[in-house]
Motif scaffolding. Structure first.
Motif, PDB file in Angstrom:
ATOM      1  N   SER A 198      27.662 -28.324  11.234  1.00 31.34           N
ATOM      2  CA  SER A 198      28.031 -29.508  10.448  1.00 31.34           C
ATOM      3  C   SER A 198      29.545 -29.683  10.412  1.00 31.34           C
ATOM      4  N   ASP A 199      30.295 -28.562  10.597  1.00 33.60           N
ATOM      5  CA  ASP A 199      31.754 -28.630  10.543  1.00 33.60           C
ATOM      6  C   ASP A 199      32.364 -27.704  11.588  1.00 33.60           C
ATOM      7  N   ARG A 214      30.468 -24.177  10.920  1.00 34.20           N
ATOM      8  CA  ARG A 214      29.582 -24.024   9.763  1.00 34.20           C
ATOM      9  C   ARG A 214      28.174 -24.434  10.193  1.00 34.20           C
ATOM     10  N   ILE A 215      27.251 -23.464  10.141  1.00 38.68           N
ATOM     11  CA  ILE A 215      25.857 -23.718  10.543  1.00 38.68           C
ATOM     12  C   ILE A 215      24.966 -23.388   9.352  1.00 38.68           C
ATOM     13  N   ASP A 216      24.139 -24.360   8.936  1.00 42.80           N
ATOM     14  CA  ASP A 216      23.261 -24.177   7.765  1.00 42.80           C
ATOM     15  C   ASP A 216      24.048 -23.684   6.551  1.00 42.80           C
ATOM     16  N   GLY A 217      25.249 -24.233   6.370  1.00 39.10           N
ATOM     17  CA  GLY A 217      26.021 -23.917   5.169  1.00 39.10           C
ATOM     18  C   GLY A 217      26.848 -22.645   5.228  1.00 39.10           C
ATOM     19  N   VAL A 218      26.756 -21.891   6.327  1.00 36.71           N
ATOM     20  CA  VAL A 218      27.496 -20.620   6.426  1.00 36.71           C
ATOM     21  C   VAL A 218      28.446 -20.683   7.621  1.00 36.71           C
ATOM     22  N   LEU A 219      29.674 -20.146   7.441  1.00 35.44           N
ATOM     23  CA  LEU A 219      30.667 -20.169   8.535  1.00 35.44           C
ATOM     24  C   LEU A 219      30.490 -18.992   9.486  1.00 35.44           C
ATOM     25  N   VAL A 451      18.560 -24.538   0.535  1.00 41.22           N
ATOM     26  CA  VAL A 451      18.355 -23.124   0.899  1.00 41.22           C
ATOM     27  C   VAL A 451      18.085 -23.038   2.395  1.00 41.22           C
ATOM     28  N   ARG A 452      18.509 -21.932   2.986  1.00 42.04           N
ATOM     29  CA  ARG A 452      18.239 -21.723   4.411  1.00 42.04           C
ATOM     30  C   ARG A 452      16.773 -21.321   4.591  1.00 42.04           C
ATOM     31  N   ARG A 500      16.923 -20.515  10.200  1.00 40.39           N
ATOM     32  CA  ARG A 500      17.102 -21.672  11.095  1.00 40.39           C
ATOM     33  C   ARG A 500      16.772 -22.954  10.347  1.00 40.39           C
ATOM     34  N   GLY A 501      17.800 -23.733  10.055  1.00 40.13           N
ATOM     35  CA  GLY A 501      17.600 -24.976   9.306  1.00 40.13           C
ATOM     36  C   GLY A 501      17.660 -24.749   7.805  1.00 40.13           C
ATOM     37  N   ARG A 502      17.652 -25.871   7.060  1.00 42.30           N
ATOM     38  CA  ARG A 502      17.682 -25.785   5.600  1.00 42.30           C
ATOM     39  C   ARG A 502      16.689 -26.773   5.000  1.00 42.30           C
TER      40      ARG A 502
END
Length: 567
Positions: A198-199, A214-219, A451-452, A500-502
């Protein structure tokens, strides 16, 4: 293995009673008209699923069907077939068995593709059938750009040496695609898109430049390069987003669009001066992802039903709350998509506009020219709208105008930064909104987190720690030991994370008559008591625990997002 026989897909599906003669005739006519592959026509018309096609082919050709979701293919094996051919022939090198190579094909009846692959790999081939969508996802994942990015970064270091490069001139140079800086950025964007980042964070550190996704909220760290290329990268990105390239002392914001694999990606860019150079963060917004649907966001069925009824009311205010990055905008766009018809005028006031919506009038805030939320909102109400989306209730003025609009026949959707649903009406009162407005204008408050989700390719039983059991027991009581809990082991499909995914976790406070009356009460504790009774324990925590019990997420992940609102 012998070369496969030539068979007709339509006839196989009719023989196996998966397709009627009429459907086949319709599909053949459409194929002739559009030139699309017959299998795609069947699937897009809803005649059969991809899995049914794969199974039918496997049965007919007497070869195995492999579900790629549950197979870990190594990138080294996959690269025995170059990426271009892999995509062109919808084929994947999956496994080496001595001198034989197992190749998964979406269409093993394609004899030209079979001959070309055999010529390229110069090995005996064994065929398997794979589902086309899964195949394309796997190709995206396996032919990642990690090594390429590092190589381009090195090439760029070498090119720069210690000399100063005028990128203003470089931007005008013909054949710029060949410049290492452009190759590097193209590779970074390709890779970020493939892994669903996402970033992108480009951060100069002491002696090195780090690039993180940043993937699924985590860097996650993508690559590290020589600090010498940091200034050139920042400069090139500023040129792309038409920012002031001479200003390095102040933060700047901008946007630009790029094309990655035929998809349009809108990029929001933010630059900030740090101790070792300019830090650049880019938010990627995929405009080709199709419109967001509320049912795909993970709402409990009863809550979704109630939410849909509320957003169809002619007037009132609906607020979505949660911290930054909890998916509030996505939920609001899902609601807008349902309301977006020719009979309704929809206006959005945003900072910035995140997704482009056909048929919706979207306005971008610009504080530099005093185009503020309050100012645009006042003008928007003179445009005769039915529905107004306000990106964020930032201050008292915006909140009051939004409330007034909700009381005068408009449906207003907006977001607010609060921890949970019941504290939101109190937050509005703190912002200086009159009590009568809160009680009469507010229709519902939806609080949410993300949540992931456990990766389904490497899911396994989890050994839950005593502290985790104690946390679950608050919600589950003595039944806590009757459930089994899951986690992801970590595999190539989820980049070793186990997730994988949220999906969303929600709670909703509906402003019934009793709750609205309590909002006018001087004592906030009275309101909290009645609001909590109205929610009947259907809290964020309960929904998170329900996802754990269903095996969708881990106890640790549910606890992580619960701590956000329990602190």
């Amino acid at each position: 293995m012998a070369r496969p026989e030539k068979v007709r897909l339509g006839e196989i599906l009719v023989q196996q009673k998966l397709l009627s003669e009429d459907q086949l005739t319709t599909a053949l006519g459409e194929q002739k008209r559009t030139g699309r592959k017959l299998g795609r026509v069947f699937v897009e018309n809803g005649f059969v699923t991809e899995d049914q096609i794969s199974n039918a082919l496997a049965k007919q050709l007497n070869i195995p069907y492999v579900n790629l979701k549950f197979v870990n293919v190594s990138p080294e094996t996959a690269r025995l077939l170059p990426e271009t051919q892999s995509r062109r022939f919808r084929a994947l090198a999956m496994e080496e068995r001595g001198a034989t190579l197992v190749i998964g094909m979406a269409d093993p009846t394609d004899l030209f593709a079979y001959d070309e692959i055999a010529r390229l790999v110069k090995r005996n081939i064994e065929l398997a059938v794979v589902n086309e969508s899964e195949l394309l996802h796997t190709i995206d994942r396996l032919y990642r750009r990690t090594e390429e990015i590092t190589d381009f970064a090195r090439e760029l270091e070498h090119d720069l040496g210690d000399s100063v490069v005028d990128f203003g001139t470089l931007a005008m140079t013909p054949g710029l695609e060949e410049a290492p800086i452009v190759k590097l950025l193209q590779s970074v964007f390709d890779d970020a898109t493939q892994v669903g980042a996402s970033d992108i964070h480009i951060e100069p550190q002491e002696g090195r430049l780090q690039i993180r996704f940043r993937i699924d909220g985590v860097l996650y760290l993508q690559t590290e390069a020589d600090i010498k290329i940091a200034a050139s990268l920042a400069l090139r990105l500023k040129l792309m987003s038409e920012l002031d390239i001479s200003e390095k002392r102040l933060p700047q914001d901008g946007r630009f669009a790029i094309k990655v694999k035929q998809q349009r990606i809108d990029v929001r860019i933010s630059t900030m001066p740090t101790q070792y150079g300019e830090s650049v963060v880019m938010r990627l917004l995929n405009q080709a992802g199709g419109m967001i649907k509320l049912e795909s966001l993970g709402f409990p069925p009863k809550m979704l039903e109630r939410l849909r009824a509320i957003i169809r009311r002619p007037n009132g205010l609906v607020l979505v709350t949660g911290p930054t990055g909890s998916g509030k905008t996505t939920t609001l766009y899902g609601a807008l998509a349902e309301l977006n018809t020719y009979e309704k005028k929809l206006i959005t006031v945003e900072d910035p506009v995140e997704y482009r919506l056909t048929g919706v009038n979207q306005v971008q805030i610009n504080e530099k020219i005093d185009l503020s939320f309050a100012r645009v909102l006042r003008s928007a109400l003179r445009q005769d709208p039915d529905v107004v989306l306000v990106g964020e209730m930032r201050d008292q003025e915006t909140a009051q105008i939004g409330m007034r609009a909700a009381l005068t026949g408009h449906l207003v959707l907006s977001t607010l930064h609060t921890n949970d649903a019941v504290s939101t009406p109190i937050r509005l009162l703190d912002m200086g909104v009159p009590r009568y407005m809160v009680g009469s204008a507010l229709q519902a408050v939806l609080a949410q987190r993300l949540v992931r989700v456990i990766c389904e390719s490497c899911v396994e039983l989890d050994e839950v720690k005593p502290t985790e059991l104690a946390w679950l027991k608050v919600e589950l009581g003595d039944t806590v030991h009757t459930h089994s809990y899951k986690r992801g082991r970590g595999c190539s499909r989820c980049n070793g994370t186990g997730y994988r995914g949220r999906t969303g976790v929600y709670e909703m406070l509906e402003m019934t008559e009793a709750v609205a009356t309590a909002a006018n009460h001087q004592d906030p504790s009275e309101f909290l008591k009645i609001a909590q009774a109205q929610m009947a324990g259907e809290t964020l925590r309960r929904h998170a625990v329900a996802l754990v019990v269903a095996g969708k997420t881990t106890v640790l992940e549910a606890m992580r997002i619960s701590n956000q609102f329990e602190d």
